[in-house]
Design a protein around this motif. Structure first.
Motif, PDB file in Angstrom:
ATOM      1  N   ASN A   1      25.748 116.067  12.151  1.00  0.00           N
ATOM      2  CA  ASN A   1      26.843 115.102  12.676  1.00  0.00           C
ATOM      3  C   ASN A   1      28.196 115.351  12.395  1.00  0.00           C
ATOM      4  O   ASN A   1      30.139 114.597  12.442  1.00  0.00           O
ATOM      5  CB  ASN A   1      26.558 113.967  12.676  1.00  0.00           C
ATOM      6  CG  ASN A   1      26.554 114.027  11.426  1.00  0.00           C
ATOM      7  OD1 ASN A   1      26.757 114.298  10.545  1.00  0.00           O
ATOM      8  ND2 ASN A   1      26.606 112.393  10.338  1.00  0.00           N
ATOM      9  N   GLY A   2      28.540 116.935  12.434  1.00  0.00           N
ATOM     10  CA  GLY A   2      30.335 118.132  11.658  1.00  0.00           C
ATOM     11  C   GLY A   2      29.765 118.000  10.580  1.00  0.00           C
ATOM     12  O   GLY A   2      30.554 118.881   9.896  1.00  0.00           O
ATOM     13  N   TRP A   3      28.718 117.471  10.046  1.00  0.00           N
ATOM     14  CA  TRP A   3      28.477 117.890   8.169  1.00  0.00           C
ATOM     15  C   TRP A   3      27.321 120.110   8.384  1.00  0.00           C
ATOM     16  O   TRP A   3      26.840 119.349   9.577  1.00  0.00           O
ATOM     17  CB  TRP A   3      27.637 117.172   7.814  1.00  0.00           C
ATOM     18  CG  TRP A   3      28.532 116.129   6.886  1.00  0.00           C
ATOM     19  CD1 TRP A   3      28.763 114.592   7.699  1.00  0.00           C
ATOM     20  CD2 TRP A   3      29.442 115.950   5.931  1.00  0.00           C
ATOM     21  NE1 TRP A   3      28.857 113.704   6.446  1.00  0.00           N
ATOM     22  CE2 TRP A   3      30.084 114.447   6.267  1.00  0.00           C
ATOM     23  CE3 TRP A   3      30.000 117.006   4.876  1.00  0.00           C
ATOM     24  CZ2 TRP A   3      30.332 114.597   4.811  1.00  0.00           C
ATOM     25  CZ3 TRP A   3      30.035 116.382   3.770  1.00  0.00           C
ATOM     26  CH2 TRP A   3      31.325 114.794   3.701  1.00  0.00           C
ATOM     27  N   VAL A   4      27.877 120.657   7.538  1.00  0.00           N
ATOM     28  CA  VAL A   4      27.285 121.958   7.328  1.00  0.00           C
ATOM     29  C   VAL A   4      27.337 121.951   5.980  1.00  0.00           C
ATOM     30  O   VAL A   4      27.884 121.507   5.207  1.00  0.00           O
ATOM     31  CB  VAL A   4      28.310 123.117   8.027  1.00  0.00           C
ATOM     32  CG1 VAL A   4      27.833 124.183   7.635  1.00  0.00           C
ATOM     33  CG2 VAL A   4      28.578 122.738   9.816  1.00  0.00           C
ATOM     34  N   ARG A   5      25.905 122.001   5.706  1.00  0.00           N
ATOM     35  CA  ARG A   5      25.428 122.814   3.928  1.00  0.00           C
ATOM     36  C   ARG A   5      24.894 124.416   4.459  1.00  0.00           C
ATOM     37  O   ARG A   5      24.622 125.103   5.329  1.00  0.00           O
ATOM     38  CB  ARG A   5      24.347 122.151   3.829  1.00  0.00           C
ATOM     39  CG  ARG A   5      23.382 121.775   4.805  1.00  0.00           C
ATOM     40  CD  ARG A   5      22.446 120.967   4.152  1.00  0.00           C
ATOM     41  NE  ARG A   5      21.218 121.219   5.138  1.00  0.00           N
ATOM     42  CZ  ARG A   5      19.676 121.595   4.800  1.00  0.00           C
ATOM     43  NH1 ARG A   5      20.432 122.763   3.562  1.00  0.00           N
ATOM     44  NH2 ARG A   5      18.791 122.177   5.891  1.00  0.00           N
ATOM     45  N   GLY A   6      25.215 125.005   3.418  1.00  0.00           N
ATOM     46  CA  GLY A   6      24.421 126.321   2.519  1.00  0.00           C
ATOM     47  C   GLY A   6      24.378 126.106   1.855  1.00  0.00           C
ATOM     48  O   GLY A   6      24.320 125.413   0.210  1.00  0.00           O
ATOM     49  N   THR A   7      24.173 127.468   0.906  1.00  0.00           N
ATOM     50  CA  THR A   7      24.666 128.079  -0.468  1.00  0.00           C
ATOM     51  C   THR A   7      25.110 128.580  -0.902  1.00  0.00           C
ATOM     52  O   THR A   7      25.298 129.521   0.214  1.00  0.00           O
ATOM     53  CB  THR A   7      23.027 128.451  -1.135  1.00  0.00           C
ATOM     54  OG1 THR A   7      22.725 129.248  -0.133  1.00  0.00           O
ATOM     55  CG2 THR A   7      21.600 127.655  -0.894  1.00  0.00           C
ATOM     56  N   GLY A   8      25.921 129.112  -2.406  1.00  0.00           N
ATOM     57  CA  GLY A   8      27.229 130.137  -2.346  1.00  0.00           C
ATOM     58  C   GLY A   8      26.765 129.938  -4.059  1.00  0.00           C
ATOM     59  O   GLY A   8      25.648 129.730  -4.966  1.00  0.00           O
ATOM     60  N   HIS A   9      27.594 130.917  -4.341  1.00  0.00           N
ATOM     61  CA  HIS A   9      28.192 131.289  -6.124  1.00  0.00           C
ATOM     62  C   HIS A   9      28.340 129.563  -6.467  1.00  0.00           C
ATOM     63  O   HIS A   9      29.352 129.508  -6.077  1.00  0.00           O
ATOM     64  CB  HIS A   9      28.885 132.341  -6.112  1.00  0.00           C
ATOM     65  CG  HIS A   9      29.125 132.819  -7.670  1.00  0.00           C
ATOM     66  ND1 HIS A   9      27.617 133.391  -8.121  1.00  0.00           N
ATOM     67  CD2 HIS A   9      29.860 132.711  -8.880  1.00  0.00           C
ATOM     68  CE1 HIS A   9      28.034 133.603  -9.745  1.00  0.00           C
ATOM     69  NE2 HIS A   9      29.893 132.903  -9.201  1.00  0.00           N
ATOM     70  N   PRO A  10      28.092 129.477  -7.398  1.00  0.00           N
ATOM     71  CA  PRO A  10      28.365 128.161  -8.373  1.00  0.00           C
ATOM     72  C   PRO A  10      29.565 128.136  -8.736  1.00  0.00           C
ATOM     73  O   PRO A  10      30.399 129.406  -9.043  1.00  0.00           O
ATOM     74  CB  PRO A  10      27.735 128.132  -9.250  1.00  0.00           C
ATOM     75  CG  PRO A  10      26.242 129.058  -9.351  1.00  0.00           C
ATOM     76  CD  PRO A  10      26.637 130.030  -7.946  1.00  0.00           C
TER      77      PRO A  10
ATOM     78  N   ASP B   1      29.042 123.125  -5.568  1.00  0.00           N
ATOM     79  CA  ASP B   1      28.456 122.724  -7.010  1.00  0.00           C
ATOM     80  C   ASP B   1      27.357 123.836  -8.343  1.00  0.00           C
ATOM     81  O   ASP B   1      26.442 124.436  -7.467  1.00  0.00           O
ATOM     82  CB  ASP B   1      27.731 121.545  -6.652  1.00  0.00           C
ATOM     83  CG  ASP B   1      26.118 121.849  -6.174  1.00  0.00           C
ATOM     84  OD1 ASP B   1      25.648 122.726  -6.479  1.00  0.00           O
ATOM     85  OD2 ASP B   1      25.188 120.925  -5.169  1.00  0.00           O
ATOM     86  N   SER B   2      26.440 122.831  -9.335  1.00  0.00           N
ATOM     87  CA  SER B   2      26.192 124.136 -10.160  1.00  0.00           C
ATOM     88  C   SER B   2      25.072 124.750  -9.937  1.00  0.00           C
ATOM     89  O   SER B   2      24.316 125.246 -10.607  1.00  0.00           O
ATOM     90  CB  SER B   2      26.214 123.270 -11.857  1.00  0.00           C
ATOM     91  OG  SER B   2      25.776 121.712 -11.166  1.00  0.00           O
ATOM     92  N   SER B   3      24.411 123.862  -8.947  1.00  0.00           N
ATOM     93  CA  SER B   3      22.595 124.112  -8.219  1.00  0.00           C
ATOM     94  C   SER B   3      23.443 125.221  -7.042  1.00  0.00           C
ATOM     95  O   SER B   3      21.695 125.838  -6.802  1.00  0.00           O
ATOM     96  CB  SER B   3      22.038 123.060  -7.758  1.00  0.00           C
ATOM     97  OG  SER B   3      22.736 121.892  -6.526  1.00  0.00           O
ATOM     98  N   GLY B   4      24.150 125.860  -6.440  1.00  0.00           N
ATOM     99  CA  GLY B   4      24.739 126.571  -5.500  1.00  0.00           C
ATOM    100  C   GLY B   4      24.263 126.238  -4.202  1.00  0.00           C
ATOM    101  O   GLY B   4      24.372 126.646  -3.198  1.00  0.00           O
TER     102      GLY B   4
END
Length: 740
Positions: free
Chosen positions: A163-172, A191-194
């Motif tokens: 609905n417009g939000w996109v999520r993923g993982t990255g370097h903390p 965030d701290s969890s990546g």
């Protein structure tokens, strides 16, 4: 002079020893190099250590290998890279892993160069790369690089649709920038969890490829490479309100095992609310849904169904309908053994266990699984209505992100029906003719009957007829104005919250914050705009007056909305007013709006008071329209931020338009009375517009009245009230004078 024979012998011996040493230490040289003067081995070692490696140069087996790419202290924007360098011919080298364990690669051939392709390096500011000769760890080379690979894009918040939000993982702690093909971007901090998530605004429905890159403290000003594009299906359109087909309007159902059915958008999740209870939820399959649950306390509730599509958009609620929940009587053993079976409520199509007994309500089909028959939330107001472990999880658990009743979209809830502006306009005209005008006639009749005197007893109740000398010390308590304003604002926000059900969930603390913000904005507009008009246009001095009696109106409107289950609620949110007095300019005149040569004590005219009141009403109405328009552009209330924004916007809409409508009532010293005294045409226009917007906002309540058949009764009551007011006015105006 001839040298001695023994000196010549020593020279020949030294030359012979030097030649043997060169033959043992030096490799076989090409013909062109063999003709040149021999170079000592020590000189070769110094040259290899101080000069840059030359391609295709021949190195001795005892020479250390070199890492040429990447360079020392270089930044690498990918987790996969190529590491290469030089070595001696037939020398076997190993590229060691920075994390230990097996080498990243082993190269051993006759070439004087080496390369390790597609080497994986983890993120970090100092990643050590070391190459050593097999069997001779002392022959090595080492560099340190900074590595930050591209982040990943996983999709929407709940799946491939968004609905417009996109999520993923990255370097903390890195900052991720997600990009669309049209270069629109959104940013988020990992965030701290990546994990990271960001929201694209202003999108339309459709599929788009999303890439992402990230920047960290050790990579600035550089950023990582962009990730591979991930196709995400964006669905930013909220679903239509679902249709609740059962139970029917005014139905009486048992508190356990009630069956709820209806239609909706395939794939969406429908949640049924009975007042403050979230009773059950189900996924829409083939356009229809069904769920059953128990645990609702006995009583009458307004039942509403809300659906949330796969992308996470939450639509408006269905048309509210009043349903009565009755307690079942558990048969005693004697009654169970009796020949005549006890009378039980009408069985539901599917059976579900009762929360207060182990007996299941009979039905023609087998009991559904617990996952398909969730019950109300465990945090319902009645602790005995939902025992822990006896009801399933609801679609909206009691968390900070939960939407409340104030987060529901304002406006009509029927599917496929146009926005009822024409209906709202007709209702506004009806309210003008049957309520507003008769109220003015009644107020005028009472005033003329009493000769303009106030109602008897009010001054004594207010204490204004008492003299100061009655007290030894004057009972005057002076409180800080900010303290008084804050206390009044908090009290008003509490009354507004009580206009709907309130349960012990964290989300209602967020609702209190949203209501406070909304009331602050409504009062700011209702005060600042008239003050500006008073000073800039009318050239008069305006003062702000706090009116404690407005708290009574706020409480009365909230209690009436709660008692009569009006949703959206009819709210009043003002805490004060703006009054004005004449001010004289340097020439002794009272400003451009006053006549020349008027004394300084000249009071504002009727026209000026009417203009100021009209500006106040117009500012509140405009604020309501603006907040409503902006609220329609926001995503569905699914997170803390979106729920807070929806609740704040709805509070502004309802409080602003409700306040405008109530102060337009032309009785006493209200703004409506001053506008009517100045211009009946302006008062009529503002009243029709204000009531029209109010009835459009209250469209769900109007639909419920129509479905329950109470709409005609309300029209009859309003017509009766208008007839009585008109009769009293006509008697006092025409009949009573002739009798005197």
């Amino acid at each position: 002079m001839t040298r001695p024979r023994h000196s010549r012998s020593l020279a020949w011996v030294a030359a012979l020893l030097l030649g043997c040493a060169l033959a043992l230490a030096a490799p076989v040289l090409p013909t062109a190099q063999a003709e040149e003067a021999p170079v000592p081995a020590a000189a070769q070692s110094t040259s290899a250590a101080t000069e840059d490696p030359v391609p295709n140069a021949t190195l001795t087996p005892g020479t250390s290998p070199q890492i040429e790419t990447p360079g020392d202290a270089q930044f690498i924007g990918s987790n996969r890279t190529t590491v290469s360098g030089s070595k001696a011919a037939n020398q076997e080298i190993q590229l060691l892993s920075p994390r230990g364990g097996d080498p990243l690669c082993i190269v051993g051939d006759s070439s004087t160069s080496w390369s390790c392709d597609n080497v994986y390096l983890q993120n970090g500011p100092t990643i050590t790369l070391r190459v050593v000769v097999t069997g001779a760890p002392g022959l090595s080379d080492e560099i340190a690089v900074a590595v930050l690979g591209a982040p990943t894009v996983l999709g929407g918040l709940t799946g491939p649709e968004s609905n417009g939000w996109v999520r993923g993982t990255g370097h903390p702690q890195a900052i991720v920038t997600a990009t669309l093909p049209n270069d629109d971007t959104c940013t988020s901090t990992v965030d701290s969890s990546g994990a990271w998530a960001c929201l694209f605004s202003g999108l339309s429905d459709g599929s788009r490829g999303v890439t992402a890159s990230q920047t960290s403290s050790f990579s600035k000003p550089s950023s990582s490479n962009a990730s591979a594009p991930v196709t995400i299906v964006f669905d930013v359109t909220a679903p239509d309100a679902p249709v609740l087909t059962a139970p029917g309007v005014g139905a009486q159902v048992p508190i356990a095992g009630t069956q709820y059915t209806g239609t909706g958008e395939t794939g969406a999740t429908v949640t049924v609310f009975a007042g403050a209870y979230s009773v059950c939820s189900a996924v829409v399959t083939g356009g229809s849904w069904s769920c059953s649950a128990g645990g609702v306390a006995a009583g009458s509730y307004s039942v509403v169904a809300v659906q949330k599509d796969v992308a996470g958009n939450v639509g408006a609620g269905s048309t509210p309908r009043s349903v009565s929940y009755i307690a079942e009587t558990t048969p005693t053993p004697a009654e169970s053994d009796a020949t005549t079976p006890p009378v039980t409520p009408t069985p539901s199509p599917a059976a579900s266990p009762s929360p207060d007994s182990s007996v299941a309500v009979p039905g023609p089909t087998a009991p559904p699984s617990p996952s398909s028959t969730p019950g109300p939330q465990a945090d319902s107001p009645d602790p005995e209505a939902a025992e822990p472990g006896e009801v399933g999880a609801s679609a909206f658990p009691g968390q900070w992100n939960d939407p409340t009743r104030f987060a529901a979209a304002i406006g009509p809830t029927g599917t496929g029906s146009p926005f009822p502006w024409l209906q709202a306009g007709l209702l506004a005209v009806g309210a003008l003719l049957l309520i507003a005008v008769p109220l003015r006639l009644l107020a005028g009749t009472i005033s003329r009957t009493r000769g303009g005197r106030p109602l008897r007893g009010i001054p004594s109740l207010a204490g204004r007829n008492r003299i100061r000398e009655e007290f030894d010390v004057a009972p005057t308590v002076r409180l800080n104005r900010w303290l008084r304003g804050g206390a009044a604002l908090l009290a008003a926000a509490t009354f507004v919250m009580l206009s709907g059900p309130v349960v012990d969930q964290p989300a209602y603390l967020r609702l209190l914050v949203a209501v406070v913000i909304g009331l602050v904005l409504v009062n700011a507009v209702a005060i600042l705009v008239p003050l500006w008009w008073c000073s800039r246009v009318l050239r008069l001095h305006g003062t702000v007056t706090f009116l404690p009696r407005y708290l009574l109106l706020i409480a009365a409107a909230a209690i009436a909305s709660r008692v009569f289950d009006v949703h959206p609620a009819l709210l009043f949110g003002l805490l004060g007013s703006v009054t004005m007095t004449a001010t004289a300019d340097a020439g002794g005149q009272a400003g451009a709006q006053l006549q020349p040569q008027q004394p300084r004590s000249q009071q504002p005219t009727t026209a000026q008071r009417g203009q100021l009141a009209a500006v106040r009403v117009g500012a509140l109405t405009s604020l309501a329209v603006l907040a409503w328009s902006l609220g329609s552009l926001l995503p569905g209330a699914s997170t803390f931020a979106t729920s807070l924004a929806a609740e704040t916007g709805n509070t502004i809409v309802l409080a602003a338009i409700g306040s405008a409508v109530l102060i337009l009532v032309p009785v006493g010293h209200t703004s409506g009375r001053r506008i009517l005294a100045w211009s009946p045409l302006v008062w009529t226009g503002l009243t029709v517009v204000g009531y029209g917007i109010l009835f459009a906002a209250l469209a769900p309540m109007v639909e419920q009245w129509q479905s329950e058949g109470t709409g005609m009764a309300l029209w009859i009551a309003a017509a009766t009230f208008a007839a009585l007011c008109a009769s009293a006015w006509a008697w006092q105006r025409f009949v009573a004078p002739s009798q005197r």
